[in-house]
Motif scaffolding. Structure first.
Motif, PDB file in Angstrom:
ATOM      1  N   ILE A   1       0.860  -1.184   0.000  1.00  0.00           N
ATOM      2  CA  ILE A   1       0.000   0.000   0.000  1.00  0.00           C
ATOM      3  C   ILE A   1       0.891   1.225   0.000  1.00  0.00           C
ATOM      4  CG2 ILE A   1      -1.629   1.373   1.347  1.00  0.00           C
ATOM      5  CD1 ILE A   1      -2.924  -1.180   2.292  1.00  0.00           C
ATOM      6  N   TYR A   2       0.697   2.088  -1.002  1.00  0.00           N
ATOM      7  CA  TYR A   2       1.399   3.363  -1.084  1.00  0.00           C
ATOM      8  C   TYR A   2       0.375   4.474  -0.894  1.00  0.00           C
ATOM      9  CZ  TYR A   2       5.125   0.635  -3.328  1.00  0.00           C
ATOM     10  OH  TYR A   2       6.101  -0.295  -3.609  1.00  0.00           O
ATOM     11  N   LEU A   3       0.730   5.465  -0.093  1.00  0.00           N
ATOM     12  CA  LEU A   3      -0.131   6.624   0.106  1.00  0.00           C
ATOM     13  C   LEU A   3       0.584   7.841  -0.460  1.00  0.00           C
ATOM     14  CD1 LEU A   3      -0.070   4.881   3.142  1.00  0.00           C
ATOM     15  CD2 LEU A   3      -2.290   6.012   3.113  1.00  0.00           C
ATOM     16  N   VAL A   4      -0.135   8.652  -1.220  1.00  0.00           N
ATOM     17  CA  VAL A   4       0.502   9.751  -1.936  1.00  0.00           C
ATOM     18  C   VAL A   4      -0.199  11.063  -1.637  1.00  0.00           C
ATOM     19  CG1 VAL A   4      -0.868   9.393  -4.051  1.00  0.00           C
ATOM     20  CG2 VAL A   4       1.376  10.489  -4.208  1.00  0.00           C
ATOM     21  N   GLY A   5       0.601  12.114  -1.545  1.00  0.00           N
ATOM     22  CA  GLY A   5       0.077  13.445  -1.268  1.00  0.00           C
ATOM     23  C   GLY A   5      -0.628  14.064  -2.459  1.00  0.00           C
ATOM     24  N   ASP A   6      -1.044  15.293  -2.300  1.00  0.00           N
ATOM     25  CA  ASP A   6      -1.884  16.000  -3.261  1.00  0.00           C
ATOM     26  C   ASP A   6      -1.266  15.993  -4.663  1.00  0.00           C
ATOM     27  OD1 ASP A   6      -2.491  16.647  -0.601  1.00  0.00           O
ATOM     28  OD2 ASP A   6      -3.365  18.560  -1.168  1.00  0.00           O
ATOM     29  N   ILE A   7      -1.993  15.436  -5.635  1.00  0.00           N
ATOM     30  CA  ILE A   7      -1.522  15.403  -7.023  1.00  0.00           C
ATOM     31  C   ILE A   7      -1.759  16.755  -7.687  1.00  0.00           C
ATOM     32  CG2 ILE A   7      -1.608  14.189  -9.222  1.00  0.00           C
ATOM     33  CD1 ILE A   7      -0.775  12.425  -6.877  1.00  0.00           C
ATOM     34  N   GLN A   8      -2.948  17.298  -7.551  1.00  0.00           N
ATOM     35  CA  GLN A   8      -3.335  18.598  -8.109  1.00  0.00           C
ATOM     36  C   GLN A   8      -2.974  18.755  -9.589  1.00  0.00           C
ATOM     37  OE1 GLN A   8      -2.588  21.220  -4.155  1.00  0.00           O
ATOM     38  NE2 GLN A   8      -3.718  22.195  -5.804  1.00  0.00           N
ATOM     39  N   GLY A   9      -3.303  17.731 -10.353  1.00  0.00           N
ATOM     40  CA  GLY A   9      -3.086  17.819 -11.789  1.00  0.00           C
ATOM     41  C   GLY A   9      -1.665  17.600 -12.244  1.00  0.00           C
ATOM     42  N   CYS A  10      -0.776  17.185 -11.356  1.00  0.00           N
ATOM     43  CA  CYS A  10       0.623  16.938 -11.729  1.00  0.00           C
ATOM     44  C   CYS A  10       0.756  15.503 -12.255  1.00  0.00           C
ATOM     45  CB  CYS A  10       1.540  17.184 -10.546  1.00  0.00           C
ATOM     46  SG  CYS A  10       1.580  18.908  -9.992  1.00  0.00           S
ATOM     47  N   HIS A  11       0.192  15.288 -13.426  1.00  0.00           N
ATOM     48  CA  HIS A  11       0.105  13.957 -14.010  1.00  0.00           C
ATOM     49  C   HIS A  11       1.471  13.364 -14.310  1.00  0.00           C
ATOM     50  CE1 HIS A  11      -0.255  11.349 -17.668  1.00  0.00           C
ATOM     51  NE2 HIS A  11      -1.171  10.767 -16.912  1.00  0.00           N
ATOM     52  N   ALA A  12       2.366  14.154 -14.878  1.00  0.00           N
ATOM     53  CA  ALA A  12       3.684  13.638 -15.256  1.00  0.00           C
ATOM     54  C   ALA A  12       4.452  13.144 -14.034  1.00  0.00           C
ATOM     55  CB  ALA A  12       4.482  14.721 -15.985  1.00  0.00           C
ATOM     56  N   GLU A  13       4.376  13.888 -12.945  1.00  0.00           N
ATOM     57  CA  GLU A  13       5.079  13.483 -11.726  1.00  0.00           C
ATOM     58  C   GLU A  13       4.464  12.218 -11.121  1.00  0.00           C
ATOM     59  OE1 GLU A  13       5.740  17.958 -12.081  1.00  0.00           O
ATOM     60  OE2 GLU A  13       4.153  16.518 -12.524  1.00  0.00           O
ATOM     61  N   LEU A  14       3.147  12.094 -11.197  1.00  0.00           N
ATOM     62  CA  LEU A  14       2.499  10.879 -10.708  1.00  0.00           C
ATOM     63  C   LEU A  14       2.974   9.668 -11.509  1.00  0.00           C
ATOM     64  CD1 LEU A  14       0.469   9.310  -9.002  1.00  0.00           C
ATOM     65  CD2 LEU A  14      -1.335  10.031 -10.600  1.00  0.00           C
ATOM     66  N   CYS A  15       3.033   9.801 -12.814  1.00  0.00           N
ATOM     67  CA  CYS A  15       3.527   8.704 -13.648  1.00  0.00           C
ATOM     68  C   CYS A  15       4.976   8.358 -13.304  1.00  0.00           C
ATOM     69  CB  CYS A  15       3.407   9.066 -15.120  1.00  0.00           C
ATOM     70  SG  CYS A  15       1.710   9.191 -15.720  1.00  0.00           S
ATOM     71  N   GLN A  16       5.783   9.385 -13.098  1.00  0.00           N
ATOM     72  CA  GLN A  16       7.187   9.165 -12.757  1.00  0.00           C
ATOM     73  C   GLN A  16       7.313   8.437 -11.420  1.00  0.00           C
ATOM     74  OE1 GLN A  16       9.480  12.782 -12.684  1.00  0.00           O
ATOM     75  NE2 GLN A  16      11.396  11.744 -12.176  1.00  0.00           N
ATOM     76  N   LEU A  17       6.494   8.822 -10.458  1.00  0.00           N
ATOM     77  CA  LEU A  17       6.538   8.203  -9.135  1.00  0.00           C
ATOM     78  C   LEU A  17       6.060   6.754  -9.192  1.00  0.00           C
ATOM     79  CD1 LEU A  17       7.346   8.868  -6.267  1.00  0.00           C
ATOM     80  CD2 LEU A  17       5.089   9.880  -5.904  1.00  0.00           C
ATOM     81  N   MET A  18       5.034   6.480  -9.982  1.00  0.00           N
ATOM     82  CA  MET A  18       4.563   5.103 -10.139  1.00  0.00           C
ATOM     83  C   MET A  18       5.636   4.228 -10.786  1.00  0.00           C
ATOM     84  SD  MET A  18       0.610   5.913 -11.284  1.00  0.00           S
ATOM     85  CE  MET A  18       0.161   4.190 -11.576  1.00  0.00           C
ATOM     86  N   LYS A  19       6.387   4.801 -11.708  1.00  0.00           N
ATOM     87  CA  LYS A  19       7.489   4.063 -12.320  1.00  0.00           C
ATOM     88  C   LYS A  19       8.606   3.824 -11.311  1.00  0.00           C
ATOM     89  CE  LYS A  19      10.617   4.155 -16.317  1.00  0.00           C
ATOM     90  NZ  LYS A  19      11.031   4.919 -17.530  1.00  0.00           N
ATOM     91  N   LEU A  20       8.877   4.818 -10.469  1.00  0.00           N
ATOM     92  CA  LEU A  20       9.937   4.699  -9.468  1.00  0.00           C
ATOM     93  C   LEU A  20       9.674   3.552  -8.502  1.00  0.00           C
ATOM     94  CD1 LEU A  20      12.493   5.899  -8.061  1.00  0.00           C
ATOM     95  CD2 LEU A  20      10.925   7.369  -6.763  1.00  0.00           C
ATOM     96  N   ILE A  21       8.419   3.363  -8.104  1.00  0.00           N
ATOM     97  CA  ILE A  21       8.092   2.305  -7.145  1.00  0.00           C
ATOM     98  C   ILE A  21       7.761   0.980  -7.829  1.00  0.00           C
ATOM     99  CG2 ILE A  21       7.262   3.979  -5.448  1.00  0.00           C
ATOM    100  CD1 ILE A  21       4.373   3.076  -6.211  1.00  0.00           C
ATOM    101  N   ASN A  22       7.867   0.946  -9.154  1.00  0.00           N
ATOM    102  CA  ASN A  22       7.508  -0.260  -9.919  1.00  0.00           C
ATOM    103  C   ASN A  22       6.084  -0.703  -9.590  1.00  0.00           C
ATOM    104  OD1 ASN A  22      10.081  -0.632 -11.253  1.00  0.00           O
ATOM    105  ND2 ASN A  22      10.878  -1.285  -9.257  1.00  0.00           N
ATOM    106  N   PHE A  23       5.169   0.247  -9.644  1.00  0.00           N
ATOM    107  CA  PHE A  23       3.789  -0.036  -9.266  1.00  0.00           C
ATOM    108  C   PHE A  23       3.188  -1.133 -10.126  1.00  0.00           C
ATOM    109  CE2 PHE A  23      -0.806   0.797  -9.792  1.00  0.00           C
ATOM    110  CZ  PHE A  23      -1.197   0.620  -8.471  1.00  0.00           C
ATOM    111  N   ASP A  24       2.565  -2.110  -9.467  1.00  0.00           N
ATOM    112  CA  ASP A  24       1.906  -3.232 -10.136  1.00  0.00           C
ATOM    113  C   ASP A  24       0.443  -3.223  -9.702  1.00  0.00           C
ATOM    114  OD1 ASP A  24       0.895  -5.636 -11.061  1.00  0.00           O
ATOM    115  OD2 ASP A  24       2.631  -6.822 -10.438  1.00  0.00           O
ATOM    116  N   ARG A  25      -0.444  -2.902 -10.595  1.00  0.00           N
ATOM    117  CA  ARG A  25      -1.848  -2.772 -10.230  1.00  0.00           C
ATOM    118  C   ARG A  25      -2.480  -4.105  -9.844  1.00  0.00           C
ATOM    119  NH1 ARG A  25      -5.308  -0.305 -14.779  1.00  0.00           N
ATOM    120  NH2 ARG A  25      -6.962  -1.077 -13.432  1.00  0.00           N
ATOM    121  N   GLN A  26      -1.814  -5.198 -10.143  1.00  0.00           N
ATOM    122  CA  GLN A  26      -2.329  -6.507  -9.750  1.00  0.00           C
ATOM    123  C   GLN A  26      -2.053  -6.821  -8.283  1.00  0.00           C
ATOM    124  OE1 GLN A  26      -4.221  -8.143 -11.967  1.00  0.00           O
ATOM    125  NE2 GLN A  26      -3.776  -6.447 -13.376  1.00  0.00           N
TER     126      GLN A  26
END
Length: 270
Positions: A3-28
């Protein structure tokens, strides 16, 4: 499951994608819990909502004040603010679908099998966690129901700022929204104050304290929140996790991995 908890995105889509890549997020196998304020002020609120919606059950969301304001704008209750940069979102062909999806979410979530919770702004010092859950359910039922516009119209205003003065359903609704999505500082009796937004170190009003310094529940409860970017994650309490590190203002976007409390951050791209 991580479980990862993330602070306010506020439309910062590129940074969210970068952070998901950094943690090797697996939606499964993983989940991301969002502390609210998914939209507004950042460059791409539309892509942000579409991405989070696409995660399905891999995303847990609590609504923030900007999310609620977006719902009110979409309902025709308020006008869009230019600096919220929501025009593309409001003109999108899937806007109705996105707003109906967003309106289903609560203001408080409890982490699985733990005395730990997430809300956008925190826990009112006048409440126990079970009060916050009950009031989150109360608000969620009204915002997700067929009288959404009626209730969204009632949420604006700062009074009552004390739970003991919230005597009607309308007053309880407004206080609950304010406590869970707008609160930062409180007076010594736990009543809400909405003017001060700086970090506690800059506060010169002896009558005000951060909500987490006044809460009698925090010693035995863990709480995760966003909303207060000027804290920059610093609260001085090991049971409280402040995750808004001001990405939209040029700071960082920060995630907390819950099981080991490891932090992951990426800098703002602008």
């Amino acid at each position: 499951m991580n479980i990862y908890l993330v602070g306010d995105i506020q439309g910062c889509h590129a940074e969210l994608c970068q952070l998901m890549k950094l943690i090797n997020f697996d939606r499964q196998t993983d989940q991301i819990w969002f502390t609210g304020d998914l939209v507004a002020r950042g460059p791409d609120s539309l892509a942000t909502l579409r991405l989070i919606k696409s995660l399905g059950n891999s995303a847990k969301i609590v609504l923030g004040n900007h999310d609620l304001h977006l719902l009110a704008v979409h309902a025709g209750i308020k006008k869009v603010k230019k600096n919220d940069r929501l025009d593309d979102l409001l003109r999108s062909p899937d806007i109705d679908e996105l707003m109906n999806w967003l309106a289903q979410y609560p203001l408080v979530e409890q982490l699985p099998n733990e005395n730990a919770y997430m809300s956008h702004a925190g826990l009112s010092p006048q409440w126990q966690p079970e009060d916050a859950l009950a009031q989150s359910n109360f608000v969620q039922q009204r915002i997700s129901g067929n009288q959404r516009e009626h209730w969204l119209n009632l949420m604006y205003g700062s009074m009552p700022n004390s739970w003991k003065d919230a005597n009607t359903e309308e007053e309880q609704f407004r206080f609950s929204v304010n406590a869970l999505t707008r609160m930062r500082f409180c007076f010594s009796d736990g009543s809400l104050e909405f003017t001060h937004k700086d970090s506690p170190s800059l506060n010169q009003d002896p009558n005000l304290s951060p909500w987490f310094d006044l809460s009698k529940s925090i010693d035995k409860t863990q709480w995760v929140f966003g909303h207060w970017a000027s804290l920059n994650g610093e609260v001085g309490n090991s049971n409280v996790y402040a995750l808004d590190t001001g990405c939209v203002w040029g700071g960082e976007l920060t995630m907390l991995r819950w099981h080991d409390k490891k932090l992951f951050s990426v800098p703002a791209q602008r």
